[in-house]
Enzyme design. Structure first.
Site, short mmCIF file in Angstrom:
data_model
loop_
_atom_site.label_atom_id
_atom_site.label_comp_id
_atom_site.label_asym_id
_atom_site.label_seq_id
_atom_site.Cartn_x
_atom_site.Cartn_y
_atom_site.Cartn_z
N ASP A 401 4.08 16.66 -28.49
CA ASP A 401 4.32 16.27 -29.87
C ASP A 401 5.84 16.27 -30.09
O ASP A 401 6.59 16.81 -29.27
CB ASP A 401 3.62 17.28 -30.79
CG ASP A 401 3.86 16.98 -32.25
OD1 ASP A 401 3.82 15.78 -32.62
OD2 ASP A 401 4.08 17.92 -33.03
N GLY A 687 3.20 11.30 -34.57
CA GLY A 687 2.77 10.56 -35.75
C GLY A 687 3.93 9.96 -36.51
O GLY A 687 3.72 9.23 -37.49
#
EC number: 7.6.2.1
Length: 1194
Positions: A401, A687
């Protein structure tokens, strides 16, 4: 247009277990319970009190070895075929099952504890007309719940009303997509009128018909039916579980999805039973060994049948056997099972006990590692599982991430360039630039009572320029204080009212905070005004228009009127965009600023260019008329507005540039560089938006200017994505000559060219389809760097699963938020970072620590050592037990295949438990081929684990062949020596027991010398265990053959004096010495020749370590890796279009009873002044003078 979910739907007509659409009625539990929707209870644990024993035993007996020992135990209970006691198998088997069960129960207990912590959170639920406190797990679909500021959303709810105007509320979705910038949700107008009136909310009986539960975080389709009207619902009306309410005093919502049916839980994936590649290989090897055992049993059974027919039948009359047993074939059948029991120690159950002990020890080393302890948060590293340690030494792919994992998610105003001068660097008295550290003194902002005390800046010359009132410096910070969409908030804390900024993105907040500290304090805003405190004096600007940001413009502008009546346009954006719109007179300043931007970009800073323009009143009035006309257009309105924005943003005057540091976690670039040298591929799955992800890629040195090509795939249809992937695949093959071998492993692809692949979520959704996933993987594996942006939690897991399915590679996923849980569970190894986004990732992980940089030590030190130790342990263990067991096989040919053992039963019982258990455990726990400094200094030492070189099928055959040869030597050298030898007194030197003592003693000495050769790192524990085990062997040997123990247990220890009589003969010791030399010398010679003629990288580094040992340990100081890229960072904002509309519409403004400052009047003598009253005569909008990108406010 949203299609209403309404029609002739009968819940009884749908297939069992399927939900075609969902019907939810507010405040009606009886109605909603007819559909058996999931409640809000969360369960991530694997077991319950009643299912633990059967499920855990089922999982444990999936290990072939456990099932194998269970069968052996059953065979040992049959007296006709067993020559060993049943307790020799059942005690170790129960011990192994118990240890594993306790470990699994402990892990599951913590999962239960985590579930309970979440399920018992308090929520406010409207029940029978009253707001009552309920636990989260008691919330039901259709309930109306109240949320307050800074509370997590308990379920997926439809927003009904809020404390903000127009039913707006702000949420933070860090748990869902990793983004901490605020997002806006807005209730329907008809429900926002319900407000906080409990009576009205209790009477609300609307029915929602919507899509069934799914994992699409960015999509929701439904319809609300209320008072004979229907209203379309979309994702902008929903608050999803895992979001946190921000800057909103309260809101009410209606639960649509609860518990495991919420979108967050639908994305989490199931907890999987993870096993290492060595575990899977050992299952295969156990099957092979079992097959080998069957073959040996068949050979010996056939030998027994032949021997009984030819020789043994002559003795049947003397043995008083039953008639059934007087059959050579049946005797062979019984002998087969007897030898299966005797030879079962080729895979002793102590192996599995030892493996669990080793893994436990390796886990404690990780937990105790002070160099992985983060003192700021008092967070040590934690091995949350003990089953995956050796696989840490075999990782080929890391999926990371971004937000909170690579970065701290903190934006810091670092440097700036104003009118050709740079600020932010610190110089010593000789004019040399010095590095900024925590000890570097900060600028004194005490002249500003409204300063942010957390703000740090080190270049005092900028403050001096402000105090000298240099016009361009003041204009620079005035622009930062005016051109933004930040909302101010004054919070009461004791006697003070500190000013807090609520920014849509942390980078925009950093710029406004910088302006605040340098004396230009953004204090308040209304839809028509912006109030600043400029060097302590309140100044109010009339806000005339906001030209909002979007991904095409890559800039935002505001048009304001200052108190003097002057019209100003302030603009900030990507440098390439701003430079194209500058007045030609700025050329020299542009080149100077461009050089500064290159310096900033080279340091990994995110840059923005700032410019302004003085507007002429007549020109502005004419432009406003055009804007009114374009805003009323029914066709091509967006394009017309964009063209007008372009028109007014020409001829700008350059002010300078800002440089924001998106603070990486400490040591991230160095860690990534080191892991890349270890042939580990790092893919970033985030994201965040594409440009933000690319900026971090450059900051981390994952993206560089010297790469051959950076592929960006951002198509929206499957056909376009397919075409782009094929083009990229052919292009990457052209720029890089790639040798593709038949194997699947990524390390059998020789990549010469360096490319990078960047793909967004829309394209990835198509690329993960069955038709395209293979070409996606081919392109990605040809690239040195892969970045997937705007991906959902499920897509993260799908990418990991894709690599797992098609590549023979160990994967590791690392993240810090709930949006990372799915990929953490999917990867072979999951690592959670104790970050700012809660503990969900940690709770779902296999390993956890506080900083990304510790991953380097976890893999290159602990992982490599664990793999090295486990492989050496297994090789030695199989060698040792083949050498021990196969002596019975050779003896079978000389004892009439009678299934008699060479050793006595006590030696067989104690060999693996006492005589040889501790030395091999000491090697498996403490051994190091090279120390930690050299492990980090030479990352390519990690490669053998990735290629699985230290323990594989070939290594297994090698060590078992060595064991077979050793057993042959151990048996036949003493047999040949004692065949014709005599004692000193002329009697025969050996009986069976003396022969057994000689072989047993030779065996213990040989395997002890062998483990000494296999040990690379000697500790006091190794010495104590090896020599201590030898001493214990002789002590027990003489004790069991002593007079004293015979008197106590005459039937168990009948061979009095055997050891003393055998070992007092010189010839016996010569036989033992000869046997040891013949067994060991070939191994020593082979290793010497291999190290001398074909040394491995490990051999070379070990020699280097030995050569420098006298100089003392050399700690590796990691140098800071700096970017040398000239690549410009793109528009710095993690920003979304549309906030300008909210501000200028006034929908996000709370109504105040008094105004802090007056609106300045327009310039005297101007008849075209644009004010609210004038515009009301032209349009139905109350504040039409405030324009923003791409939105008409009719």
């Amino acid at each position: 247009m949203l299609v209403p979910w309404r029609g002739f739907w009968n819940p009884r007509s749908k297939a069992p277990g399927q939900e075609e659409e969902r019907h939810v009625k507010a405040n009606d539990r009886d109605y909603n319970e007819r559909f058996t929707y999931a409640d809000n209870h969360i369960k991530t644990a694997k077991y319950t009190f009643y299912t633990f024993l059967p499920i855990n035993l089922f999982e444990q007996f999936q290990r072939f070895a456990n099932a194998y020992f269970l069968v052996l135990l059953i065979l040992q209970l049959i007296p006709e075929i067993s020559s060993l006691s049943w307790f020799t198998t059942i005690v170790p088997l129960v011990l192994v099952l118990t240890i594993t069960a306790v470990k699994d129960a402990t892990d599951d207990y913590f999962r239960h504890k985590s579930d309970q912590q979440v399920n018992t959170r308090q929520s406010q639920v409207l029940i029978k007309g009253k707001i009552q406190k309920e636990k989260w797990m008691n919330v039901r679909v259709g309930d109306i719940i109240k949320l307050e500021n800074n509370q997590f959303v308990a379920a997926d709810v439809l927003l009904l009303s809020s404390s903000e105007p127009y039913g707006l509320c702000y949420i933070e979705t860090a748990e869902l997509d990793g983004e901490t910038n605020l997002k806006v949700r807005q209730a329907l107008t008809v429900t926002s009128d319900l407000g906080a009136d409990v009576a009205k909310l209790a009477d609300f009986n609307g029915e929602v018909v919507c899509e069934p539960p799914n994992n699409k975080l960015d999509k929701f389709i439904g319809t609300l039916y209320w008072k004979d009207n229907k209203y379309s619902l979309d994702n902008e009306k929903m608050l999803l579980r895992g979001c946190m309410l921000r800057n909103t005093e309260w809101c009410f919502g209606m639960v649509i999805f609860a518990g495991l049916q919420t979108k967050l839980m639908q994305n989490c994936g199931r907890t999987k039973f993870k096993r290492t590649s060595i575990d899977r290989l050992m299952n295969t090897l156990v099957l092979w060994i079992f097959g080998f055992l069957i073959c040996m049993g068949i050979i010996l059974a056939i030998g027994n049948t032949i021997w009984e027919q030819r020789v043994g039948r002559n003795f049947w009359a003397y043995l008083l056997w039953d008639e059934l047993l007087s059959s050579a074939v049946f005797s062979g059948f019984l002998t087969f099972w007897s030898y299966i029991i005797i030879l079962n120690t080729v895979v002793p159950i102590s192996l599995y006990v030892s493996v669990e002990v080793l893994r436990l020890g390796h886990s404690y080393f990780i937990n105790w590692d002070r160099k992985m302890y983060y003192s700021r948060k008092d967070t040590p590293a934690e091995a949350r599982t003990t089953t995956l340690n050796e696989e840490l030494g075999q990782v080929e792919f890391i999926f990371s991430d971004k937000t909170g994992t690579l970065t701290q998610n903190i934006m810091v105003f670092s440097k700036c360039s104003i009118n050709g001068n740079t600020y932010g660097d610190v110089y010593d008295e000789f004019g040399h630039k010095v590095d900024i550290t925590e000890k570097t003194p900060c600028v004194d902002f005490s002249f500003n009572p409204l300063m942010d005390r957390k703000f740090r800046f080190h270049d005092s010359s900028l403050v001096e320029a402000i105090k000298l009132e240099e016009p361009l410096v003041q204009e620079f910070f005035r622009l930062l204080a005016l051109c933004h969409t930040v909302m101010p908030e004054e919070r009461s804390e004791g006697q003070s009212w500190p000013l807090v900024y609520q920014a849509q993105s942390p980078d925009e907040g950093a710029l406004v905070t910088a302006a605040r500290n340098f004396g230009f304090v953004f204090r308040a805003r209304t839809p028509e005004t912006i109030t600043l405190y400029e060097m302590g004096q309140p100044v109010t600007y009339q806000l005339l228009a906001i030209l909002d940001f979007n991904n095409v413009r890559k800039r935002m502008s505001v048009i304001v009127r200052n108190p003097k009546g002057q019209l100003k346009l302030y603009s900030k954006g990507a440098d390439t965009i701003i430079f194209d719109r500058l007045e030609p007179a700025n050329e020299e300043l542009m080149y100077t600023t461009s050089e500064h931007l290159n310096e900033f970009a080279g340091e990994g800073l995110r840059t923005l260019a700032l410019a302004y323009k003085d507007l002429d009143e007549d020109m502005f009035d004419e432009w406003m008329k055009k804007l009114l006309f374009a805003s009323a257009a029914l066709e091509n309105r967006e394009e017309r507005l964009g063209a007008l924005y372009e028109e007014v943003e020409q001829g700008l005057m350059l002010l300078g540039a800002t440089a924001i540091e998106d603070k990486l976690q400490e040591g991230v670039p160095e860690t990534i560089s080191c892991l890349t040298l270890a042939n580990i591929k790092i893919w970033v799955l985030t994201g965040d938006k594409l440009e933000t992800a690319m900026n971090i890629g450059y900051s981390c040195n994952m993206l560089r200017d010297d790469m051959n090509e950076v592929f960006i795939i951002s198509s929206h249809t499957m056909l376009e994505v397919q075409q782009e992937l094929k083009e990229r695949f052919s292009s990457s093959q052209d720029v890089g000559k790639t040798d593709m071998y038949a194997s699947d492993s990524v390390f059998e692809e020789t990549i010469i060219a360096e490319c990078a692949l960047i793909i967004n979520g829309h394209s990835l959704a198509h690329a993960l389809e069955a038709d395209l996933e293979q070409i996606l993987l081919d392109v990605a594996c040809l690239c040195k760097t892969v970045i997937c942006c705007r991906v959902t939690p499920l897509q993260k897991a799908q990418v990991v699963e894709l690599v797992k399915r098609h590549k023979r590679a160990v994967t590791l996923a690392i993240g810090d938020g709930a949006n990372d849980v799915s990929m953490i569970k999917t990867a072979h190894i999951g690592v959670g970072i104790s970050g700012q986004e809660g503990m969900q990732a940690v709770l779902a992980s296999d390993y956890s620590f506080a900083q990304f940089r510790y991953l380097q030590r976890l893999l290159l030190v602990h992982g490599r050592w664990s793999y090295h130790r486990m492989c050496n342990f297994l090789c030695y263990f199989f060698y040792k037990n083949f050498a021990f067991t196969l002596v019975h096989f050779w003896f079978g040919f000389l004892c009439g295949f009678s299934a008699q053992t060479v050793y006595d039963q006590w030696f067989i019982t104690l060999f693996n438990i006492v005589y040889t258990s501790l030395p091999v455990l000491a090697m498996g726990v403490f051994d190091q081929d090279v120390n930690e400094q050299y492990s980090l200094r030479y990352p390519n030492l990690y490669r053998p684990g990735q290629l699985n070189l230290l323990f594989n099928k070939r290594k297994f055959f090698t060590c078992t062949l060595q064991g077979v040869c050793t057993s042959f030597i151990l048996f036949f050298i003493p047999y040949g020596a004692f065949l014709c030898a005599v004692r000193d007194d002329g009697s025969h030197i050996s009986d069976q027991q003396s022969f057994a003592v000689t072989i047993a003693t030779s065996l213990v000495i040989v395997v002890s010398v062998q483990i000494g050769l296999d040990t690379n790192y000697w500790t006091a524990v190794n010495h104590f265990f090896i020599w201590g085990s030898l001493a214990v062997y002789f002590a027990i040997l003489f004790a069991m053959n002593s007079d004293g123990i015979f008197r106590i247990f005459p039937s168990q220890f009948p061979f009095v004096g055997t050891a003393r009589n055998a070992l007092n003969q010189k010839s016996v010791w010569l036989v033992i010495l000869l046997t040891t030399v013949v067994c060991i010398m070939p191994v020593v010679a082979m290793r010497f020749l291999k190290t001398d003629l074909h040394p491995t990288q490990t051999d070379k580094v070990r020699l280097l370590q030995q050569a420098t040992r006298r100089q003392g340990p050399q700690e590796q100081n990691l140098r800071r890796v700096r970017r040398t890229s000239s690549r410009r960072s793109a528009y710095a904002f993690a920003h979304q279009q549309g906030y300008g509309e909210l501000i200028t519409s006034g929908k996000n403004m709370k109504v105040h009873t008094s105004s802090t400052s007056a609106v300045p009047s327009s310039s005297p003598g101007r008849t075209h002044s644009i004010n609210c009253n004038t515009l009301r005569s032209h349009t139905t909008c109350s504040s039409f003078q405030h324009y923003n990108l791409g939105h008409c406010m009719f």
